[in-house]
Scaffold this active site. Structure first.
Site, PDB file in Angstrom:
ATOM      1  N   GLY A   7       0.840  -1.192   0.000  1.00  0.00           N
ATOM      2  CA  GLY A   7       0.000   0.000   0.000  1.00  0.00           C
ATOM      3  C   GLY A   7       0.873   1.238   0.000  1.00  0.00           C
ATOM      4  O   GLY A   7       1.448   1.589   1.033  1.00  0.00           O
ATOM      5  N   GLY A   9       0.120   4.549  -0.675  1.00  0.00           N
ATOM      6  CA  GLY A   9      -0.581   5.825  -0.706  1.00  0.00           C
ATOM      7  C   GLY A   9       0.258   6.896  -0.032  1.00  0.00           C
ATOM      8  O   GLY A   9       1.459   6.745   0.168  1.00  0.00           O
ATOM      9  N   THR A  32      -1.277  -0.800  -8.042  1.00  0.00           N
ATOM     10  CA  THR A  32      -0.761  -0.204  -9.276  1.00  0.00           C
ATOM     11  C   THR A  32       0.753  -0.380  -9.262  1.00  0.00           C
ATOM     12  O   THR A  32       1.462   0.351  -8.564  1.00  0.00           O
ATOM     13  CB  THR A  32      -1.117   1.301  -9.345  1.00  0.00           C
ATOM     14  OG1 THR A  32      -2.519   1.472  -9.159  1.00  0.00           O
ATOM     15  CG2 THR A  32      -0.695   1.892 -10.678  1.00  0.00           C
ATOM     16  N   ASN A  97      -5.994   2.428   9.987  1.00  0.00           N
ATOM     17  CA  ASN A  97      -6.952   2.814  11.030  1.00  0.00           C
ATOM     18  C   ASN A  97      -8.059   1.774  11.181  1.00  0.00           C
ATOM     19  O   ASN A  97      -9.247   2.097  11.158  1.00  0.00           O
ATOM     20  CB  ASN A  97      -7.570   4.177  10.705  1.00  0.00           C
ATOM     21  CG  ASN A  97      -6.626   5.323  11.014  1.00  0.00           C
ATOM     22  OD1 ASN A  97      -5.754   5.207  11.871  1.00  0.00           O
ATOM     23  ND2 ASN A  97      -6.793   6.427  10.316  1.00  0.00           N
ATOM     24  N   SER A 123       0.149   7.779  13.559  1.00  0.00           N
ATOM     25  CA  SER A 123      -0.211   9.183  13.422  1.00  0.00           C
ATOM     26  C   SER A 123       0.997   9.945  12.907  1.00  0.00           C
ATOM     27  O   SER A 123       2.133   9.626  13.242  1.00  0.00           O
ATOM     28  CB  SER A 123      -0.659   9.764  14.773  1.00  0.00           C
ATOM     29  OG  SER A 123      -1.050  11.115  14.640  1.00  0.00           O
ATOM     30  N   GLY A 125       0.561  11.709   9.525  1.00  0.00           N
ATOM     31  CA  GLY A 125       0.086  12.260   8.265  1.00  0.00           C
ATOM     32  C   GLY A 125       1.195  12.506   7.261  1.00  0.00           C
ATOM     33  O   GLY A 125       2.200  11.794   7.229  1.00  0.00           O
ATOM     34  N   LYS A 175      -5.175   4.290  19.147  1.00  0.00           N
ATOM     35  CA  LYS A 175      -5.248   5.238  18.020  1.00  0.00           C
ATOM     36  C   LYS A 175      -6.672   5.748  17.818  1.00  0.00           C
ATOM     37  O   LYS A 175      -6.888   6.916  17.460  1.00  0.00           O
ATOM     38  CB  LYS A 175      -4.733   4.569  16.742  1.00  0.00           C
ATOM     39  CG  LYS A 175      -4.813   5.446  15.469  1.00  0.00           C
ATOM     40  CD  LYS A 175      -4.093   6.769  15.642  1.00  0.00           C
ATOM     41  CE  LYS A 175      -3.753   7.429  14.309  1.00  0.00           C
ATOM     42  NZ  LYS A 175      -4.876   7.665  13.431  1.00  0.00           N
ATOM     43  N   HIS A 178      -7.156   8.374  20.364  1.00  0.00           N
ATOM     44  CA  HIS A 178      -6.313   9.496  19.920  1.00  0.00           C
ATOM     45  C   HIS A 178      -7.072  10.356  18.909  1.00  0.00           C
ATOM     46  O   HIS A 178      -7.104  11.580  19.002  1.00  0.00           O
ATOM     47  CB  HIS A 178      -5.030   8.927  19.300  1.00  0.00           C
ATOM     48  CG  HIS A 178      -4.235   9.881  18.464  1.00  0.00           C
ATOM     49  ND1 HIS A 178      -4.597  10.232  17.177  1.00  0.00           N
ATOM     50  CD2 HIS A 178      -3.076  10.548  18.702  1.00  0.00           C
ATOM     51  CE1 HIS A 178      -3.714  11.067  16.667  1.00  0.00           C
ATOM     52  NE2 HIS A 178      -2.775  11.275  17.575  1.00  0.00           N
ATOM     53  N   ASN A 179      -7.708   9.710  17.930  1.00  0.00           N
ATOM     54  CA  ASN A 179      -8.430  10.462  16.918  1.00  0.00           C
ATOM     55  C   ASN A 179      -9.681  11.118  17.475  1.00  0.00           C
ATOM     56  O   ASN A 179     -10.065  12.204  17.038  1.00  0.00           O
ATOM     57  CB  ASN A 179      -8.783   9.548  15.743  1.00  0.00           C
ATOM     58  CG  ASN A 179      -7.603   9.336  14.815  1.00  0.00           C
ATOM     59  OD1 ASN A 179      -6.455   9.420  15.243  1.00  0.00           O
ATOM     60  ND2 ASN A 179      -7.867   9.036  13.561  1.00  0.00           N
ATOM     61  N   GLU A 182      -8.484  14.183  19.029  1.00  0.00           N
ATOM     62  CA  GLU A 182      -8.160  15.100  17.932  1.00  0.00           C
ATOM     63  C   GLU A 182      -9.409  15.851  17.467  1.00  0.00           C
ATOM     64  O   GLU A 182      -9.363  17.064  17.216  1.00  0.00           O
ATOM     65  CB  GLU A 182      -7.557  14.286  16.794  1.00  0.00           C
ATOM     66  CG  GLU A 182      -7.137  15.037  15.565  1.00  0.00           C
ATOM     67  CD  GLU A 182      -6.647  14.053  14.512  1.00  0.00           C
ATOM     68  OE1 GLU A 182      -7.351  13.873  13.497  1.00  0.00           O
ATOM     69  OE2 GLU A 182      -5.577  13.451  14.718  1.00  0.00           O
ATOM     70  N   TYR A 183     -10.534  15.153  17.363  1.00  0.00           N
ATOM     71  CA  TYR A 183     -11.786  15.794  16.962  1.00  0.00           C
ATOM     72  C   TYR A 183     -12.115  16.944  17.914  1.00  0.00           C
ATOM     73  O   TYR A 183     -12.491  18.042  17.501  1.00  0.00           O
ATOM     74  CB  TYR A 183     -12.939  14.789  16.978  1.00  0.00           C
ATOM     75  CG  TYR A 183     -13.089  13.918  15.754  1.00  0.00           C
ATOM     76  CD1 TYR A 183     -11.988  13.360  15.126  1.00  0.00           C
ATOM     77  CD2 TYR A 183     -14.349  13.630  15.244  1.00  0.00           C
ATOM     78  CE1 TYR A 183     -12.127  12.536  14.021  1.00  0.00           C
ATOM     79  CE2 TYR A 183     -14.506  12.813  14.135  1.00  0.00           C
ATOM     80  CZ  TYR A 183     -13.391  12.264  13.528  1.00  0.00           C
ATOM     81  OH  TYR A 183     -13.533  11.451  12.438  1.00  0.00           O
TER      82      TYR A 183
END
Length: 304
Positions: A7, A9, A32, A97, A123, A125, A175, A178-179, A182-183
């Site tokens: 992966g 990305g 790909t 996630n 985490s 990004g 995690k 954690h998110n 974050e919100y």
């Protein structure tokens, strides 16, 4: 250390780069194939695999395959495909996630086949390549210890920003929370800056305020740094629609709070405000969208 990265990305490719630059040998695979090939041409310590069979052949047992694929069905499909090419004693790392309940199910299934699953809440990004990643690791201690060189290379420092937090599922659980936090943090910043903006008679420069708060303030943080960057680019955020997505982990955190009888009004309301953003148009929502783009490279909805 040898590791397969599945992966490529925006997270997976940069993690492969960071590992390769730390001296690890990375075998890269993507649906790909051209992405893997391009990465191998860019990084001397990266080799491209065009199939999962090639990936397995290029890695010496016991193999370590790190997945960075979207949560849910894509993870199940990829694990199913990897099971066909891996051998007992090999390790699959899920750095995405995933819902921790799915992780528990997958770990049990893989254990019956003699394979190990390590779950890593990740985490960092789009900034992770340069700054390092925060890694919340779940799984068997002896397997985590074996993978320590990878975690030390990906983290901001060998002894900072990562840790083994518990058994299978614990990494993704931490995690998730954690998110959720974050919100709440993001919503508080967004609301505060909208209050500042609406005090028209003071004509406040929001970028200037953000810069002042970044140093010495009790509320200084990386998110505040990103707010300052976003406001420097576009002071009114006029090109961004205030449509704020949620990736799922905020919802899972709220559900878990309900299941555990834990009051979590801030996180719950922050989630609800993201729903509201899809029906209204506020500066606060544009700032929330800008923050997500700044730290995670998430797409924003542009105005026509």
């Amino acid at each position: 250390m040898d590791v397969g990265m599945v992966g490529l990305g925006k997270m997976g490719a940069n993690m492969a780069r960071r590992l390769a630059r730390a001296g690890h040998r990375v075998v890269a695979y993507n649906r790909t194939p051209s992405k893997a090939t391009a990465l191998a041409e860019e990084e001397p310590n990266v080799e491209a695999a065009t199939t999962l069979e090639d990936l397995a052949l290029l890695l010496a047992p016991p193999r370590v395959v790190w997945m960075m694929v979207p949560a849910g069905e894509p993870v199940d499909r990829m694990i199913g495909a990897l099971v066909e090419v891996l051998s007992p004693g090999d390790v699959i790392v899920d750095g995405g996630n995933s819902n921790y309940k799915d992780t528990l199910r997958r770990a049990e299934m893989l254990a019956r086949k003699g394979l190990h699953l390590i779950d890593v809440g990740t985490s960092g990004g789009v900034w992770g390549l340069a700054e390092g990643y925060s890694l919340m690791v779940g799984g068997a201690k002896e397997v985590v210890d074996r993978l320590r060189p990878l975690f030390e290379a990906l983290a901001p420092a060998p002894d900072k920003g990562w840790g083994h937090v518990g058994p299978s599922g614990a990494g993704h659980f931490v995690k998730m929370v954690h998110n959720g936090i974050e919100y709440g943090l993001m919503e508080a910043y967004a609301e505060g800056f909208e209050i500042l903006r609406e005090k028209k008679e003071f004509g406040l420069d929001l970028h200037r305020v953000a810069e002042i708060w970044r140093y010495g303030s009790v509320i200084r943080s990386w998110l505040l740094d990103l707010i300052a960057a976003a406001l420097a680019e576009d002071p009114d955020l006029g090109t961004i629609r205030g449509w704020v997505a949620d990736s799922g982990e905020g919802r899972w955190t709220v559900v878990e709070a309900i299941d555990q009888d834990v009051p979590a009004p801030v996180i719950t309301l922050a989630l609800q405000m993201r729903f509201a953003s899809r029906q209204t148009e506020r500066f606060a929502d544009r700032l929330l969208a800008a923050m997500r783009q700044q730290f995670g490279g998430h797409a924003v909805v542009r105005k026509e």
